[in-house]
Design a protein around this motif. Structure first.
Motif, PDB file in Angstrom:
ATOM      1  N   ILE A 110      58.649  33.112 -20.203  1.00 14.02           N
ATOM      2  CA  ILE A 110      59.389  32.061 -20.020  1.00 14.02           C
ATOM      3  C   ILE A 110      59.708  31.734 -18.793  1.00 14.02           C
ATOM      4  O   ILE A 110      59.780  30.633 -18.135  1.00 14.02           O
ATOM      5  CB  ILE A 110      60.988  32.468 -20.867  1.00 14.02           C
ATOM      6  N   VAL A 111      59.674  32.950 -17.840  1.00 11.92           N
ATOM      7  CA  VAL A 111      59.835  32.966 -16.377  1.00 11.92           C
ATOM      8  C   VAL A 111      58.838  32.325 -15.802  1.00 11.92           C
ATOM      9  O   VAL A 111      59.039  31.295 -14.912  1.00 11.92           O
ATOM     10  CB  VAL A 111      60.025  34.361 -15.924  1.00 11.92           C
ATOM     11  N   SER A 112      57.548  32.524 -16.306  1.00 14.39           N
ATOM     12  CA  SER A 112      56.267  31.860 -15.556  1.00 14.39           C
ATOM     13  C   SER A 112      56.273  30.450 -15.656  1.00 14.39           C
ATOM     14  O   SER A 112      55.818  29.740 -14.848  1.00 14.39           O
ATOM     15  CB  SER A 112      55.203  32.396 -16.280  1.00 14.39           C
TER      16      SER A 112
ATOM     17  N   ILE B 161      74.938  33.118 -13.153  1.00 17.25           N
ATOM     18  CA  ILE B 161      76.120  34.082 -13.284  1.00 17.25           C
ATOM     19  C   ILE B 161      76.724  33.471 -14.531  1.00 17.25           C
ATOM     20  O   ILE B 161      77.312  34.280 -15.661  1.00 17.25           O
ATOM     21  CB  ILE B 161      77.223  34.460 -12.079  1.00 17.25           C
ATOM     22  N   ILE B 162      77.115  32.409 -14.615  1.00 13.56           N
ATOM     23  CA  ILE B 162      77.885  31.798 -15.619  1.00 13.56           C
ATOM     24  C   ILE B 162      76.976  31.849 -17.101  1.00 13.56           C
ATOM     25  O   ILE B 162      77.508  32.065 -18.254  1.00 13.56           O
ATOM     26  CB  ILE B 162      78.244  30.188 -15.529  1.00 13.56           C
ATOM     27  N   LEU B 163      75.691  31.220 -17.082  1.00 12.47           N
ATOM     28  CA  LEU B 163      74.786  31.217 -17.952  1.00 12.47           C
ATOM     29  C   LEU B 163      74.314  32.559 -18.566  1.00 12.47           C
ATOM     30  O   LEU B 163      74.143  32.580 -19.862  1.00 12.47           O
ATOM     31  CB  LEU B 163      73.500  30.256 -17.703  1.00 12.47           C
TER      32      LEU B 163
ATOM     33  N   GLY C  80      67.492  35.335 -23.317  1.00 12.09           N
ATOM     34  CA  GLY C  80      68.781  34.467 -23.037  1.00 12.09           C
ATOM     35  C   GLY C  80      68.649  34.674 -21.260  1.00 12.09           C
ATOM     36  O   GLY C  80      69.050  33.603 -20.436  1.00 12.09           O
ATOM     37  N   ALA C  81      68.523  35.981 -20.657  1.00 11.44           N
ATOM     38  CA  ALA C  81      68.472  35.926 -19.261  1.00 11.44           C
ATOM     39  C   ALA C  81      67.432  35.092 -18.689  1.00 11.44           C
ATOM     40  O   ALA C  81      67.571  34.474 -17.524  1.00 11.44           O
ATOM     41  CB  ALA C  81      68.164  37.320 -18.853  1.00 11.44           C
ATOM     42  N   ALA C  82      66.267  35.020 -19.368  1.00 10.53           N
ATOM     43  CA  ALA C  82      65.133  34.476 -18.807  1.00 10.53           C
ATOM     44  C   ALA C  82      65.544  32.701 -18.853  1.00 10.53           C
ATOM     45  O   ALA C  82      65.152  32.091 -17.955  1.00 10.53           O
ATOM     46  CB  ALA C  82      63.816  34.659 -19.699  1.00 10.53           C
ATOM     47  N   TYR C  83      66.298  32.341 -19.961  1.00 12.70           N
ATOM     48  CA  TYR C  83      66.475  30.952 -19.907  1.00 12.70           C
ATOM     49  C   TYR C  83      67.499  30.630 -18.959  1.00 12.70           C
ATOM     50  O   TYR C  83      67.309  29.524 -18.527  1.00 12.70           O
ATOM     51  CB  TYR C  83      66.957  30.526 -21.351  1.00 12.70           C
ATOM     52  N   ALA C  84      68.332  31.507 -18.859  1.00 12.41           N
ATOM     53  CA  ALA C  84      69.753  31.160 -17.681  1.00 12.41           C
ATOM     54  C   ALA C  84      69.108  31.196 -16.435  1.00 12.41           C
ATOM     55  O   ALA C  84      69.365  30.075 -15.573  1.00 12.41           O
ATOM     56  CB  ALA C  84      70.589  32.213 -17.757  1.00 12.41           C
ATOM     57  N   THR C  85      67.897  32.154 -16.016  1.00 10.60           N
ATOM     58  CA  THR C  85      67.339  32.011 -14.742  1.00 10.60           C
ATOM     59  C   THR C  85      66.552  30.839 -14.647  1.00 10.60           C
ATOM     60  O   THR C  85      66.614  30.129 -13.642  1.00 10.60           O
ATOM     61  CB  THR C  85      66.433  33.225 -14.650  1.00 10.60           C
TER      62      THR C  85
ATOM     63  N   ILE D 284      66.840  27.848 -16.001  1.00  8.57           N
ATOM     64  CA  ILE D 284      67.857  26.540 -16.052  1.00  8.57           C
ATOM     65  C   ILE D 284      68.426  26.446 -14.442  1.00  8.57           C
ATOM     66  O   ILE D 284      68.446  25.550 -13.899  1.00  8.57           O
ATOM     67  CB  ILE D 284      68.854  26.682 -17.019  1.00  8.57           C
ATOM     68  N   SER D 285      68.770  27.741 -14.099  1.00 10.49           N
ATOM     69  CA  SER D 285      69.381  28.022 -12.587  1.00 10.49           C
ATOM     70  C   SER D 285      68.410  27.586 -11.478  1.00 10.49           C
ATOM     71  O   SER D 285      68.562  26.815 -10.634  1.00 10.49           O
ATOM     72  CB  SER D 285      69.860  29.142 -12.510  1.00 10.49           C
ATOM     73  N   GLU D 286      67.166  27.820 -11.762  1.00 10.38           N
ATOM     74  CA  GLU D 286      66.053  27.411 -10.662  1.00 10.38           C
ATOM     75  C   GLU D 286      65.636  26.026 -10.805  1.00 10.38           C
ATOM     76  O   GLU D 286      65.353  25.402  -9.856  1.00 10.38           O
ATOM     77  CB  GLU D 286      64.826  28.391 -10.977  1.00 10.38           C
ATOM     78  N   ALA D 287      65.435  25.483 -12.018  1.00 12.84           N
ATOM     79  CA  ALA D 287      65.244  24.099 -12.116  1.00 12.84           C
ATOM     80  C   ALA D 287      66.381  23.198 -11.528  1.00 12.84           C
ATOM     81  O   ALA D 287      66.275  22.241 -10.812  1.00 12.84           O
ATOM     82  CB  ALA D 287      65.396  23.805 -13.752  1.00 12.84           C
ATOM     83  N   SER D 288      67.602  23.752 -11.739  1.00 13.85           N
ATOM     84  CA  SER D 288      68.964  22.911 -11.172  1.00 13.85           C
ATOM     85  C   SER D 288      68.763  23.050  -9.608  1.00 13.85           C
ATOM     86  O   SER D 288      69.030  21.996  -8.545  1.00 13.85           O
ATOM     87  CB  SER D 288      70.240  23.721 -11.410  1.00 13.85           C
ATOM     88  N   VAL D 289      68.335  24.227  -8.968  1.00 10.61           N
ATOM     89  CA  VAL D 289      68.163  24.370  -7.684  1.00 10.61           C
ATOM     90  C   VAL D 289      67.035  23.382  -6.998  1.00 10.61           C
ATOM     91  O   VAL D 289      67.513  22.629  -5.776  1.00 10.61           O
ATOM     92  CB  VAL D 289      67.891  25.730  -7.167  1.00 10.61           C
ATOM     93  N   PHE D 290      66.107  23.298  -7.748  1.00 11.76           N
ATOM     94  CA  PHE D 290      65.086  22.189  -7.313  1.00 11.76           C
ATOM     95  C   PHE D 290      65.311  20.911  -7.385  1.00 11.76           C
ATOM     96  O   PHE D 290      65.274  20.003  -6.289  1.00 11.76           O
ATOM     97  CB  PHE D 290      63.763  22.392  -8.432  1.00 11.76           C
ATOM     98  N   LEU D 291      66.370  20.513  -8.266  1.00 14.45           N
ATOM     99  CA  LEU D 291      66.642  19.336  -8.573  1.00 14.45           C
ATOM    100  C   LEU D 291      67.853  18.594  -7.460  1.00 14.45           C
ATOM    101  O   LEU D 291      67.851  17.722  -6.984  1.00 14.45           O
ATOM    102  CB  LEU D 291      67.258  18.992  -9.990  1.00 14.45           C
ATOM    103  N   ILE D 292      68.710  19.887  -7.061  1.00 22.22           N
ATOM    104  CA  ILE D 292      69.760  19.685  -5.892  1.00 22.22           C
ATOM    105  C   ILE D 292      68.755  19.351  -4.731  1.00 22.22           C
ATOM    106  O   ILE D 292      69.115  18.542  -4.115  1.00 22.22           O
ATOM    107  CB  ILE D 292      70.571  20.802  -5.894  1.00 22.22           C
ATOM    108  N   PHE D 293      67.665  19.932  -4.277  1.00 24.49           N
ATOM    109  CA  PHE D 293      66.999  20.064  -3.116  1.00 24.49           C
ATOM    110  C   PHE D 293      66.394  18.377  -3.170  1.00 24.49           C
ATOM    111  O   PHE D 293      66.516  17.940  -2.225  1.00 24.49           O
ATOM    112  CB  PHE D 293      65.743  20.925  -3.229  1.00 24.49           C
TER     113      PHE D 293
END
Length: 297
Positions: free
Chosen positions: A138-140, A177-179, A193-198, A200-209
Motif C-alpha cells: 500500500i505504502v509503495s 493524525i485524524i485518519l 488502515g495506518a497505511a491508507y491514512a498515510t 491519503i495524507s501524502e497524496a494531499s500534501v502533493f496536491l497542496i504543493f
C-alpha cells in the motif's frame, strides 16, 4: 526573480536561523508520520508495531533515495537563483521533478513486486510477515507523492521559502493524525488502515504543493513540472544529489540488517524495540540536517 527571498541581504546568522528552523520542523513532521502510525498501531499489540517497523526501514530507505532530488534541487536551483539565471533555475526545477517521478515509479514498483522476499529478510512469524507485506504494498504505491513533494520542498528551500513546505507538511501530519484512528479502529482495517491514512495524507500534501505552485505562488515565474531530460541538467543534478542519496541509503541498508539481527535474537519484540528507538534517534540528525540545508541554500 518572482517568489524568491533574497538570502544575500541582512545578517547571515539570522538568515541561516530563519531558513533552518522550518526545514528542521519539516523533517520532524516527516518522522512524526511513522511515530503516529506506531502510536496508534501500538494499541493493536507488539506484533502490529513490528510489522509497521519492518516497513519503516524501507520507508527510511525511500526517503534517503529521494534526497537525490531534494539536494539536487536545493543546490542547482539555488546556484541558478544566485547567478540571476531564471531560465536555468526553471530548467533545474523541472528536471528535478521529472527525475523524481521516474525514480519513484521504478523504486515503488520494485518494492511492490518484491515485497514478500524483502520482508522475509527479517525472519518474522508468517502472520506478521503477511501484515508487513500488505502494508508495504500500500505504502509503495504512494512513493511518487513522497518523491515529488520532496522535490517541491527542495525547490522552495532553494528559493529561501522554507516555511511553505513546513506548513504544507504540517497539514498532512494533522490529516494523518485524524485518519489513523478512523481507519485503524473505525473502519477496522488494522495495520492496513495506518497505511491508507498515510497514503491519503501524502497524496494531499502533493496536491497542496501543486495548488500552491500553480495558483498561489509565481515561483520562478512558473515552470513546467515535467520536461524532456537534457544531459546538461540531468548530469549536474545526479552529480550533486547522488553521493548524498547513496550515503544515506547505505546507512538505511545497514540498519535493515541490524534489524534482522534484532529479530533473530529477540523475535518481533527485538525488531519493534530497534525500529522504535531508531525513530527517536532521528531527532538528532534531523536537527543537523536543517542547518546543513540552510547553509547549502
Amino acid at each position: 526573480m518572482q517568489g524568491i527571498k533574497n538570502l544575500t541581504q541582512g545578517p547571515i546568522n539570522r538568515q541561516l536561523f530563519n531558513l533552518a528552523m522550518p526545514i528542521m520542523a519539516t523533517s520532524f513532521i516527516q518522522m512524526a508520520y511513522s511515530l503516529t502510525d506506531m502510536a496508534w498501531v501500538g494499541r493493536l499489540g507488539s506484533e502490529a508495531v513490528a510489522a509497521i517497523g519492518s516497513v519503516g526501514i524501507l520507508t527510511w530507505m525511500s526517503g534517503s533515495i529521494s534526497l537525490l532530488n531534494k539536494v539536487g534541487a536545493e543546490v542547482s536551483v539555488g546556484q541558478s537563483i544566485g547567478a540571476q539565471n531564471q531560465e536555468d533555475a526553471r530548467n533545474f526545477a523541472s528536471h528535478n521533478i521529472t527525475i523524481a517521478l521516474i525514480i519513484s515509479l521504478c523504486w515503488g514498483g520494485l518494492l511492490f513486486i518484491f515485497a514478500d522476499p524483502i520482508i522475509r529478510i527479517y525472519e518474522l512469524e508468517d502472520h506478521i510477515t503477511a501484515d508487513a507485506v500488505q502494508y508495504l504494498r500500500i505504502v509503495s504505491t504512494g512513493l511518487p507523492f513522497i518523491f515529488l513533494s520532496t522535490s517541491f520542498t527542495g525547490i522552495y528551500n532553494a528559493a529561501g521559502r522554507s516555511k511553505v513546505p513546513f506548513f504544507i507538511s504540517g497539514a498532512g501530519l494533522v490529516l494523518n493524525i485524524i485518519l489513523d484512528p478512523l481507519f485503524i479502529f473505525g473502519f477496522g482495517l488494522g495495520t492496513n488502515g495506518a497505511a491508507y491514512a498515510t497514503w491519503i495524507s501524502e497524496a494531499s500534501v502533493f496536491l497542496i504543493f501543486v495548488y500552491q505552485l500553480r495558483h498561489r505562488d509565481a515561483l520562478l515565474g512558473g515552470f513546467p513540472f515535467f520536461t524532456r531530460l537534457k544531459k546538461k541538467y540531468t548530469y549536474k543534478i545526479l552529480k550533486l544529489g547522488l553521493p548524498v542519496a547513496t550515503l544515506n541509503t547505505l546507512f538505511a541498508f545497514v540498519n535493515m540488517f541490524l534489524c534482522r539481527t534484532a529479530s533473530e535474537q529477540g523475535g518481533h519484540i527485538g525488531l519493534m524495540t530497534f525500529t522504535t528507538g531508531g525513530q527517536i534517534e532521528a531527532i538528532t540528525w534531523n536537527t543537523s540536517q536543517g542547518f546543513s540545508t540552510a547553509l547549502s541554500a
